[in-house]
Enzyme design. Structure first.
Site, PDB file in Angstrom:
ATOM      1  N   ASN A   9      39.198  35.541  50.269  1.00 58.14           N
ATOM      2  CA  ASN A   9      39.955  36.787  50.225  1.00 58.14           C
ATOM      3  C   ASN A   9      38.962  37.941  50.186  1.00 58.14           C
ATOM      4  OD1 ASN A   9      41.614  38.948  49.620  1.00 58.14           O
ATOM      5  ND2 ASN A   9      42.057  38.292  47.516  1.00 58.14           N
ATOM      6  N   TRP A  10      38.851  38.635  51.306  1.00 56.52           N
ATOM      7  CA  TRP A  10      37.876  39.736  51.370  1.00 56.52           C
ATOM      8  C   TRP A  10      38.395  40.995  50.677  1.00 56.52           C
ATOM      9  CZ3 TRP A  10      35.094  39.990  56.838  1.00 56.52           C
ATOM     10  CH2 TRP A  10      34.264  38.865  56.965  1.00 56.52           C
ATOM     11  N   LYS A  11      39.665  40.984  50.299  1.00 61.15           N
ATOM     12  CA  LYS A  11      40.280  42.169  49.667  1.00 61.15           C
ATOM     13  C   LYS A  11      40.022  43.406  50.543  1.00 61.15           C
ATOM     14  CE  LYS A  11      39.385  40.016  45.248  1.00 61.15           C
ATOM     15  NZ  LYS A  11      39.438  40.149  43.805  1.00 61.15           N
ATOM     16  N   HIS A  93      49.138  38.245  45.044  1.00 62.28           N
ATOM     17  CA  HIS A  93      47.842  38.327  44.345  1.00 62.28           C
ATOM     18  C   HIS A  93      48.019  39.268  43.148  1.00 62.28           C
ATOM     19  CE1 HIS A  93      43.661  39.232  43.464  1.00 62.28           C
ATOM     20  NE2 HIS A  93      43.326  38.166  44.180  1.00 62.28           N
ATOM     21  N   GLU A  95      46.284  41.541  42.025  1.00 60.79           N
ATOM     22  CA  GLU A  95      45.964  42.948  42.304  1.00 60.79           C
ATOM     23  C   GLU A  95      47.154  43.641  42.968  1.00 60.79           C
ATOM     24  OE1 GLU A  95      42.290  42.191  44.349  1.00 60.79           O
ATOM     25  OE2 GLU A  95      41.396  41.554  42.453  1.00 60.79           O
ATOM     26  N   GLU A 163      45.439  31.585  39.685  1.00 67.75           N
ATOM     27  CA  GLU A 163      44.364  32.548  39.467  1.00 67.75           C
ATOM     28  C   GLU A 163      44.564  33.261  38.130  1.00 67.75           C
ATOM     29  OE1 GLU A 163      42.388  33.720  43.402  1.00 67.75           O
ATOM     30  OE2 GLU A 163      43.983  35.142  43.003  1.00 67.75           O
ATOM     31  N   GLY A 169      37.051  38.139  39.517  1.00 71.26           N
ATOM     32  CA  GLY A 169      36.000  39.141  39.645  1.00 71.26           C
ATOM     33  C   GLY A 169      35.226  39.423  38.368  1.00 71.26           C
ATOM     34  N   SER A 209      36.434  33.696  40.074  1.00 75.38           N
ATOM     35  CA  SER A 209      34.978  33.560  39.873  1.00 75.38           C
ATOM     36  C   SER A 209      34.427  32.206  40.302  1.00 75.38           C
ATOM     37  CB  SER A 209      34.611  33.869  38.413  1.00 75.38           C
ATOM     38  OG  SER A 209      34.935  35.213  38.104  1.00 75.38           O
ATOM     39  N   GLY A 230      37.180  35.190  46.063  1.00 73.35           N
ATOM     40  CA  GLY A 230      37.033  36.604  46.390  1.00 73.35           C
ATOM     41  C   GLY A 230      35.589  36.932  46.736  1.00 73.35           C
ATOM     42  N   GLY A 231      34.849  37.416  45.752  1.00 74.48           N
ATOM     43  CA  GLY A 231      33.490  37.911  45.964  1.00 74.48           C
ATOM     44  C   GLY A 231      32.574  36.969  46.737  1.00 74.48           C
TER      45      GLY A 231
HETATM   46  C1  PEP Z   1      40.466  36.606  44.209  1.00 70.84           C
HETATM   47  O1  PEP Z   1      40.376  37.756  44.575  1.00 70.84           O
HETATM   48  O2  PEP Z   1      41.473  35.970  44.502  1.00 70.84           O
HETATM   49  C2  PEP Z   1      39.373  36.021  43.456  1.00 70.84           C
HETATM   50  C3  PEP Z   1      39.537  34.815  42.974  1.00 70.84           C
HETATM   51  O3  PEP Z   1      38.243  36.786  43.283  1.00 70.84           O
HETATM   52  P1  PEP Z   1      36.822  36.289  42.704  1.00 70.84           P
HETATM   53  O4  PEP Z   1      36.492  34.986  43.378  1.00 70.84           O
HETATM   54  O5  PEP Z   1      35.874  37.388  43.077  1.00 70.84           O
HETATM   55  O6  PEP Z   1      36.987  36.124  41.231  1.00 70.84           O
END
Ligand code: PEP
Length: 249
Positions: A9-11, A93, A95, A163, A169, A209, A230-231
Site C-alpha cells: 500500500n503506497w498510500k 483502511h 486511515e 491491521e 507506520g 510495520s 505500507g512503508g
Molecule cells: C498499512 O498502511 O497498511 C501499513 C501496514 O503500513 P506500515 O507497513 O507502514 O505499518
C-alpha cells in the site's frame, strides 16, 4: 490451498519517478510463487498496470466509491479502477476510516461494489491501542468483520487484512501470540458465517510495520496468509525480501 499474498500500500506516496521501483519489482518477480500486489496512488494506476503487464505482479486501488458513477467529486468507482488495470482494491483502511469517517456499513457497501466490478476486495480491520489495552480487541474485530464484509464474499473475491491501528507506520508489532490469536479468531468467525469451504478459502493478511527483518516470523504464524505492507513496499529492495520470506513460509 490459499495462495499467499504480499500486498503493498503506497498510500499517498509516489509520483512518476516511483514507477521505477515498480519496474524493479516486476523484473524481480516475473514467476513469483506468491501473489504480489502494489496499490499505488490513483494517478499512477494506469501506468503501473502497463508496467506490470508481463510480470506476476498486479496492481490495485486504495479505495473506491460504492456507486458505479455519478456526482461524487474526487472519487473513483470500482469499475474505473478495473478499467485502469486494477485487480484489487484496499477498503476500510484505518486511515480512511479516520480521515473520511468511514463506517463499517460504508466499507461493506464499497466492498459489494468492488466485487460487482470484478475486483478483489481487501477489507481492513483492526483495534486501536486503547481497545487493545482495555481487552476488547476480539469484540472490536468481530464487529468489524460482521459489519464490513459482504455476505456474498468468497475466497476469490475477498481478502481480510488484520491491521492493529497502533502498529501501522509505528515500528511497533504485536507479539506473534497476539497475531495468532486474532487470525485464529477471524478464521473461526469466517467458517461460522460462510461455512467450512468459503470460510477456509478467504485469505487473512497481517499488516502493521512488517519489514524484511520480522516478515519470516510473522508468516510462520498459523492463518497468516501474507501481509499488507505500507512503508516497506515503497522500495523494491525492501519489499522483495518480504516476498521471498512469504514464498519460503
Ligand atoms: C498499512 O498502511 O497498511 C501499513 C501496514 O503500513 P506500515 O507497513 O507502514 O505499518
Amino acid at each position: 490451498m490459499r495462495r499467499k499474498l504480499a500486498a503493498g500500500n503506497w498510500k499517498m506516496n509516489g509520483t512518476s519517478a516511483a514507477l521505477s521501483e515498480l519496474q524493479a519489482l516486476a523484473d524481480a518477480h516475473n514467476t513469483a510463487g506468491v501473489d504480489v500486489l502494489i496499490c499505488p496512488p490513483v494517478p499512477l494506476l494506469h501506468r503501473a498496470a502497463e508496467i506490470v503487464k508481463k510480470s506476476a505482479v498486479t496492481v490495485g486501488g486504495q479505495d473506491c466509491h460504492a456507486a458505479i458513477a455519478g456526482a461524487h467529486t474526487g472519487d473513483s468507482s470500482g469499475e474505473m479502477l478495473k478499467d485502469a488495470g486494477a485487480t484489487s482494491v484496499i477498503l476500510g483502511h484505518s486511515e480512511r476510516r479516520t480521515d473520511h469517517n468511514e463506517t463499517d456499513a460504508a466499507v461493506r457497501s464499497k466492498a459489494e461494489a468492488a466485487i460487482v466490478a470484478g475486483l478483489n476486495a481487501i477489507v481492513c480491520l483492526g483495534e486501536s491501542l486503547q481497545q487493545r489495552e482495555t481487552g476488547v480487541t476480539l469484540e472490536v474485530i468481530g464487529t468489524q468483520l460482521a459489519e464490513s464484509v459482504p455476505s456474498d464474499a468468497t475466497g476469490d473475491t475477498l481478502v481480510i487484512a488484520y491491521e492493529p491501528i497502533w502498529a501501522i507506520g509505528t515500528g511497533k508489532v504485536p507479539t506473534l501470540e497476539q497475531i495468532g490469536e486474532v487470525h485464529t479468531f477471524l478464521r473461526t468467525q469466517l467458517v461460522a458465517r460462510f461455512g467450512g469451504e468459503t470460510g477456509s478459502a478467504i485469505r487473512l493478511l497481517y499488516g502493521g510495520s512488517v519489514k524484511p527483518g520480522n516478515a519470516a516470523e510473522i508468516f510462520a504464524v498459523e492463518n497468516v496468509d501474507g501481509a499488507l505492507v505500507g512503508g516497506a513496499s515503497l522500495k523494491a529492495a525492501d519489499f522483495s525480501p518480504i516476498i521471498a520470506a512469504l514464498d519460503a513460509a
